[in-house]
Design an enzyme around this catalytic site. Structure first.
Site, short mmCIF file in Angstrom:
data_model
loop_
_atom_site.label_atom_id
_atom_site.label_comp_id
_atom_site.label_asym_id
_atom_site.label_seq_id
_atom_site.Cartn_x
_atom_site.Cartn_y
_atom_site.Cartn_z
N LYS A 150 62.63 -9.26 6.75
CA LYS A 150 61.54 -8.52 5.70
C LYS A 150 60.95 -9.55 5.43
O LYS A 150 60.85 -10.56 5.14
CB LYS A 150 62.61 -7.36 4.93
CG LYS A 150 61.50 -6.52 3.94
CD LYS A 150 61.63 -5.40 4.27
CE LYS A 150 60.98 -5.02 3.69
NZ LYS A 150 60.98 -3.33 3.87
N ASP A 191 55.44 -1.78 3.90
CA ASP A 191 56.27 -0.88 3.32
C ASP A 191 55.11 -0.90 1.71
O ASP A 191 53.91 -1.10 1.88
CB ASP A 191 57.25 -2.65 2.65
CG ASP A 191 58.58 -2.11 1.33
OD1 ASP A 191 59.25 -1.73 2.43
OD2 ASP A 191 58.74 -2.07 0.53
N ASN A 232 53.66 6.43 0.71
CA ASN A 232 53.28 7.01 1.84
C ASN A 232 54.72 7.79 2.44
O ASN A 232 54.25 9.40 2.50
CB ASN A 232 53.95 5.48 2.90
CG ASN A 232 54.35 6.42 4.16
OD1 ASN A 232 55.54 6.36 4.72
ND2 ASN A 232 53.07 6.64 5.16
#
Ligand code: NDP
Ligand code: 2IT
Length: 450
Positions: free
Chosen positions: A129, A169, A244
């Site tokens: 990440k 993200d 999203n």
């Protein structure tokens, strides 16, 4: 002592000693270690191979300065991160979060959870990440572009289609991925599938945009069907967030016969008793990059309330938290339960606090944890990587069908693991265990480098 096993306790204590100030990271580790106690009991070989000690320590962490020039000609400095957590089953894979709250703890909790989530997809992806404490809100396109280019100028040294493949993200969508991809290509003179969530004109996959929200609903529909002989049909649904994941969860929940009555952002929430008009939401959020409050100026009968936490006071059958970590606490869980909620499934990463999860699990309602329920996004990123590798693109229907199959598979894998390890129906434990087993085997067989 929080753990039954003194060995697991010692692994947790060492993690606290090393990362004492990282509360989100420790929250994620504690939950996984709790779930794994019965696994360690049955598999002493994992203790011998030091799997737990190794899995809680990232293989590599990169922290870097991102300097860029704003529209007024002023130099701005942000801090960038990439945590390459675990590559036992594939190249590091996971999104990039751009939000002012980003710090090492947040990126590490996300990277740690990504290991197990990616394993659950059955696709060959390790866990990673990244992100930065940059706030895209209120920035011009030019500023976002210059930030993304500066961010990629450093990140490019550490990633690659077979090494580490970032994606979107919070705060990172198609616009940001495009600018990052362009910069990577300029620096490397290489057109590869180094990022996913790309635009359709340069290697993106159909259905990636929809995948996390759709996948969440496919998982939830399967959980409802198998565990309660029920479905979305006729259910009142509350979805938090309006980004999203929230938008495409709303779209699929509606398509499956549910009525979504609320959405939120970090300022407040909207309630529309007639069911959310998603065309209006898409126009406000995707086209205008506006605030959810604006919905009430355009749709009659809708109300706006300040404060995002209030969304959990709305009576509903199904709650889908799709905004951010720890957005649903014990108090909100009590209200949801009192109002008769029968199912909670997590679109966001770690949205429910440990207190809230405990209440959901003991109440006997259905609870779909993030690592399983929101894995559709990264699963479809995996499908984008496959398409890039074979230099082909599949139809929307083909990708969507694969996503649907993967989400059903994840539910059954987690459910079966919960049965096998004596915690039937506890999908938090089931998902953690099922995700862990594949990674632990891979780590065991690959040995330890002396
Ligand atoms: P977006 O940036 O598109 O949307 C984020 C939404 O969450 C916005 O409505 C935002 O409101 C809200 N939000 C963000 N931070 C906070 C906060 N601190 N408090 C309250 N609300 C907040 O992100 P995504 O929809 O992509 O991501 C949402 C969640 O889903 C995250 O937890 C992410 O990690 C997770 N996720 C995303 C995947 C993906 O493919 N995109 C895949 C799997 C999980 P505001 O505009 O006010 O900031
Ligand atoms: O949390 C997540 O799974 C994501 N943000 C998606 C990661 C990805 O690589 O698609």
């Amino acid at each position: 002592m929080a753990f039954k096993s003194s060995y697991v306790q010692s692994v947790y204590d060492a993690t606290v000693a090393r990362n004492g100030n990282e509360k989100e990271y420790l929250q994620a580790v504690k939950e996984v270690l709790e779930s794994l106690e019965p696994v360690i009991e049955q598999h002493p070989e994992y203790q011998e191979a030091g799997i737990l000690e190794r899995i809680v320590e990232p293989e590599r962490q990169i922290m870097f300065r991102v300097s860029w020039v704003d529209d007024n000609g002023k130099v701005q400095v942000n801090r960038g991160y990439r945590v390459q957590f675990n590559s036992a089953i594939g190249p590091y894979k996971g999104g990039i979060r751009l939000h002012p709250s980003v710090n090492a703890s947040v990126i590490k909790f996300l990277g740690f959870e990504q290991i197990f989530k990616n394993s659950l997809t059955t696709l060959p992806m390790g866990g990673g990440k990244g992100g930065a404490d940059f706030d895209p809100k209120g920035k011009s396109d030019g500023e976002v572009m210059r930030f993304c280019q500066a961010f990629m100028t450093e990140l490019a040294k550490h990633i690659g289609a077979d090494t580490d493949v970032p994606a979107g993200d919070i705060g990172t969508g198609a616009r940001e991925i495009g600018y990052m991809f362009g910069q990577y290509k300029r620096l490397r003179n290489e057109f590869t599938g180094v990022l996913t969530g790309k635009g359709l004109s340069y290697g993106g996959s159909l259905a990636r945009k929809e995948a996390t929200g759709y996948g969440l609903c496919y998982f939830t529909e399967e959980m409802l069907g198998c565990m309660k002989n029920d479905s979305f049909k006729g259910k009142t649904v509350v979805v938090s967030g309006s980004g999203n994941v929230a938008i495409y969860a709303t779209e699929k929940a509606t398509e499956l016969g549910g009525k979504v009555v609320a959405l939120s952002d970090s300022n407040g929430y909207i309630y529309d008793p007639n069911g959310i008009n998603l065309d209006v939401v898409k126009q406000i959020k995707e086209v205008e990059r506006g605030r959810i409050k604006e919905y009430c100026n355009r749709v009659q009968g809708a109300e706006y309330h300040e404060g995002c936490k209030g969304i959990w006071t709305i009576k509903c059958d199904i709650a889908l938290p799709c905004a951010t970590q720890n957005e649903l606490d014990g108090e909100s869980a009590d209200i949801l339960l009192k109002n008769g909620v029968m199912c909670v499934a997590e679109g966001a990463n770690m949205p429910s606090t440990p207190e809230a999860i405990e209440k959901f699990l003991t109440s006997g309602i259905l609870f779909g944890p993030a690592k399983a329920a929101n894995a559709g996004g990264v699963a479809t990123s995996g499908l984008e990587m496959s398409q890039n590798s074979e230099r082909l693109s599949w139809s929307f229907e083909e990708v969507d069908a694969k996503l649907h199959g993967i989400m059903k598979g994840i539910f059954h894998n987690a459910y079966n693991a919960s049965k096998e390890y004596g915690v039937e129906g506890n999908l938090v434990a089931g998902a953690n265990i099922a995700g862990f087993l594949k990674v632990a085997e891979a780590m065991k067989w690959q040995g330890v480098a002396y």
